[in-house]
Design a protein around this motif. Sequence first.
Motif, PDB file in Angstrom:
ATOM      1  N   SER A 191       0.821  -1.212   0.000  1.00  0.00           N
ATOM      2  CA  SER A 191       0.000   0.000   0.000  1.00  0.00           C
ATOM      3  C   SER A 191       0.852   1.258   0.000  1.00  0.00           C
ATOM      4  O   SER A 191       0.348   2.343  -0.248  1.00  0.00           O
ATOM      5  CB  SER A 191      -0.920  -0.001   1.213  1.00  0.00           C
ATOM      6  OG  SER A 191      -0.140   0.017   2.399  1.00  0.00           O
ATOM      7  N   ARG A 192       2.126   1.130   0.290  1.00  0.00           N
ATOM      8  CA  ARG A 192       2.960   2.321   0.397  1.00  0.00           C
ATOM      9  C   ARG A 192       4.212   2.193  -0.464  1.00  0.00           C
ATOM     10  O   ARG A 192       5.010   1.286  -0.294  1.00  0.00           O
ATOM     11  CB  ARG A 192       3.366   2.477   1.832  1.00  0.00           C
ATOM     12  CG  ARG A 192       3.716   3.855   2.074  1.00  0.00           C
ATOM     13  CD  ARG A 192       3.595   4.353   3.388  1.00  0.00           C
ATOM     14  NE  ARG A 192       4.433   5.550   3.224  1.00  0.00           N
ATOM     15  CZ  ARG A 192       4.214   6.649   3.796  1.00  0.00           C
ATOM     16  NH1 ARG A 192       3.227   6.757   4.615  1.00  0.00           N
ATOM     17  NH2 ARG A 192       4.972   7.680   3.592  1.00  0.00           N
ATOM     18  N   PHE A 193       4.363   3.075  -1.408  1.00  0.00           N
ATOM     19  CA  PHE A 193       5.556   3.124  -2.242  1.00  0.00           C
ATOM     20  C   PHE A 193       6.358   4.363  -1.867  1.00  0.00           C
ATOM     21  O   PHE A 193       5.915   5.174  -1.055  1.00  0.00           O
ATOM     22  CB  PHE A 193       5.174   3.197  -3.734  1.00  0.00           C
ATOM     23  CG  PHE A 193       4.583   1.923  -4.240  1.00  0.00           C
ATOM     24  CD1 PHE A 193       5.407   0.858  -4.570  1.00  0.00           C
ATOM     25  CD2 PHE A 193       3.226   1.783  -4.387  1.00  0.00           C
ATOM     26  CE1 PHE A 193       4.878  -0.324  -5.036  1.00  0.00           C
ATOM     27  CE2 PHE A 193       2.685   0.604  -4.854  1.00  0.00           C
ATOM     28  CZ  PHE A 193       3.511  -0.456  -5.182  1.00  0.00           C
ATOM     29  N   LEU A 194       7.503   4.508  -2.453  1.00  0.00           N
ATOM     30  CA  LEU A 194       8.291   5.708  -2.204  1.00  0.00           C
ATOM     31  C   LEU A 194       7.559   6.920  -2.757  1.00  0.00           C
ATOM     32  O   LEU A 194       6.992   6.882  -3.849  1.00  0.00           O
ATOM     33  CB  LEU A 194       9.658   5.589  -2.880  1.00  0.00           C
ATOM     34  CG  LEU A 194      10.582   4.515  -2.330  1.00  0.00           C
ATOM     35  CD1 LEU A 194      11.823   4.411  -3.189  1.00  0.00           C
ATOM     36  CD2 LEU A 194      10.960   4.846  -0.898  1.00  0.00           C
ATOM     37  N   SER A 195       7.601   7.987  -2.023  1.00  0.00           N
ATOM     38  CA  SER A 195       6.915   9.193  -2.473  1.00  0.00           C
ATOM     39  C   SER A 195       7.741   9.883  -3.567  1.00  0.00           C
ATOM     40  O   SER A 195       8.960   9.737  -3.640  1.00  0.00           O
ATOM     41  CB  SER A 195       6.699  10.151  -1.310  1.00  0.00           C
ATOM     42  OG  SER A 195       7.931  10.620  -0.829  1.00  0.00           O
ATOM     43  N   PHE A 196       7.064  10.614  -4.405  1.00  0.00           N
ATOM     44  CA  PHE A 196       7.720  11.302  -5.518  1.00  0.00           C
ATOM     45  C   PHE A 196       8.790  12.290  -5.049  1.00  0.00           C
ATOM     46  O   PHE A 196       9.890  12.295  -5.592  1.00  0.00           O
ATOM     47  CB  PHE A 196       6.660  11.996  -6.383  1.00  0.00           C
ATOM     48  CG  PHE A 196       7.238  12.663  -7.588  1.00  0.00           C
ATOM     49  CD1 PHE A 196       7.705  11.910  -8.656  1.00  0.00           C
ATOM     50  CD2 PHE A 196       7.330  14.050  -7.653  1.00  0.00           C
ATOM     51  CE1 PHE A 196       8.252  12.521  -9.760  1.00  0.00           C
ATOM     52  CE2 PHE A 196       7.865  14.668  -8.755  1.00  0.00           C
ATOM     53  CZ  PHE A 196       8.324  13.904  -9.817  1.00  0.00           C
ATOM     54  N   PRO A 197       8.509  13.130  -4.048  1.00  0.00           N
ATOM     55  CA  PRO A 197       9.560  14.056  -3.584  1.00  0.00           C
ATOM     56  C   PRO A 197      10.792  13.320  -3.051  1.00  0.00           C
ATOM     57  O   PRO A 197      11.922  13.772  -3.226  1.00  0.00           O
ATOM     58  CB  PRO A 197       8.885  14.855  -2.470  1.00  0.00           C
ATOM     59  CG  PRO A 197       7.441  14.757  -2.750  1.00  0.00           C
ATOM     60  CD  PRO A 197       7.236  13.414  -3.389  1.00  0.00           C
ATOM     61  N   MET A 198      10.584  12.172  -2.422  1.00  0.00           N
ATOM     62  CA  MET A 198      11.701  11.401  -1.894  1.00  0.00           C
ATOM     63  C   MET A 198      12.562  10.862  -3.043  1.00  0.00           C
ATOM     64  O   MET A 198      13.796  10.908  -2.982  1.00  0.00           O
ATOM     65  CB  MET A 198      11.150  10.248  -1.058  1.00  0.00           C
ATOM     66  CG  MET A 198      12.114   9.594  -0.163  1.00  0.00           C
ATOM     67  SD  MET A 198      11.149   8.493   0.893  1.00  0.00           S
ATOM     68  CE  MET A 198      12.432   7.806   1.861  1.00  0.00           C
ATOM     69  N   VAL A 199      11.927  10.386  -4.085  1.00  0.00           N
ATOM     70  CA  VAL A 199      12.653   9.871  -5.240  1.00  0.00           C
ATOM     71  C   VAL A 199      13.393  11.003  -5.942  1.00  0.00           C
ATOM     72  O   VAL A 199      14.571  10.857  -6.312  1.00  0.00           O
ATOM     73  CB  VAL A 199      11.686   9.156  -6.216  1.00  0.00           C
ATOM     74  CG1 VAL A 199      12.383   8.796  -7.515  1.00  0.00           C
ATOM     75  CG2 VAL A 199      11.109   7.908  -5.570  1.00  0.00           C
ATOM     76  N   MET A 200      12.742  12.145  -6.129  1.00  0.00           N
ATOM     77  CA  MET A 200      13.391  13.285  -6.779  1.00  0.00           C
ATOM     78  C   MET A 200      14.580  13.775  -5.957  1.00  0.00           C
ATOM     79  O   MET A 200      15.615  14.136  -6.508  1.00  0.00           O
ATOM     80  CB  MET A 200      12.386  14.423  -7.000  1.00  0.00           C
ATOM     81  CG  MET A 200      11.380  14.130  -8.089  1.00  0.00           C
ATOM     82  SD  MET A 200      12.121  13.637  -9.650  1.00  0.00           S
ATOM     83  CE  MET A 200      13.003  15.108 -10.081  1.00  0.00           C
ATOM     84  N   GLY A 201      14.460  13.790  -4.659  1.00  0.00           N
ATOM     85  CA  GLY A 201      15.571  14.188  -3.804  1.00  0.00           C
ATOM     86  C   GLY A 201      16.756  13.248  -3.961  1.00  0.00           C
ATOM     87  O   GLY A 201      17.906  13.683  -4.048  1.00  0.00           O
ATOM     88  N   ALA A 202      16.483  11.947  -4.023  1.00  0.00           N
ATOM     89  CA  ALA A 202      17.554  10.972  -4.200  1.00  0.00           C
ATOM     90  C   ALA A 202      18.220  11.135  -5.558  1.00  0.00           C
ATOM     91  O   ALA A 202      19.444  11.019  -5.684  1.00  0.00           O
ATOM     92  CB  ALA A 202      16.995   9.562  -4.046  1.00  0.00           C
ATOM     93  N   VAL A 203      17.430  11.419  -6.587  1.00  0.00           N
ATOM     94  CA  VAL A 203      17.989  11.621  -7.932  1.00  0.00           C
ATOM     95  C   VAL A 203      18.889  12.855  -7.950  1.00  0.00           C
ATOM     96  O   VAL A 203      19.996  12.820  -8.491  1.00  0.00           O
ATOM     97  CB  VAL A 203      16.851  11.749  -8.978  1.00  0.00           C
ATOM     98  CG1 VAL A 203      17.377  12.256 -10.296  1.00  0.00           C
ATOM     99  CG2 VAL A 203      16.155  10.409  -9.158  1.00  0.00           C
TER     100      VAL A 203
END
Length: 57
Positions: free
Chosen positions: A5-17
């Motif tokens: 039910s819970r995936f990585l959030s978009f802001p978290m992924v963008m921050g990692a990128v």
Amino acid sequence: MLGRSRFLSFPMVMGAVIIGVVSGKAIFGPPLDEYWKKKLEEEAAAKETGTSTTSST
């Protein structure tokens, strides 16, 4: 696993990128710039010698 039910959030992924790109440029930037500068000089020298040897033959 597909029913999570819970995936990585978009802001978290963008921050990692962004962190990955910035740190990658800091680590690999100078050696890559040096490599491409040397590669272009070698190609220019090879082109110059290649045209002069073919014209003199």
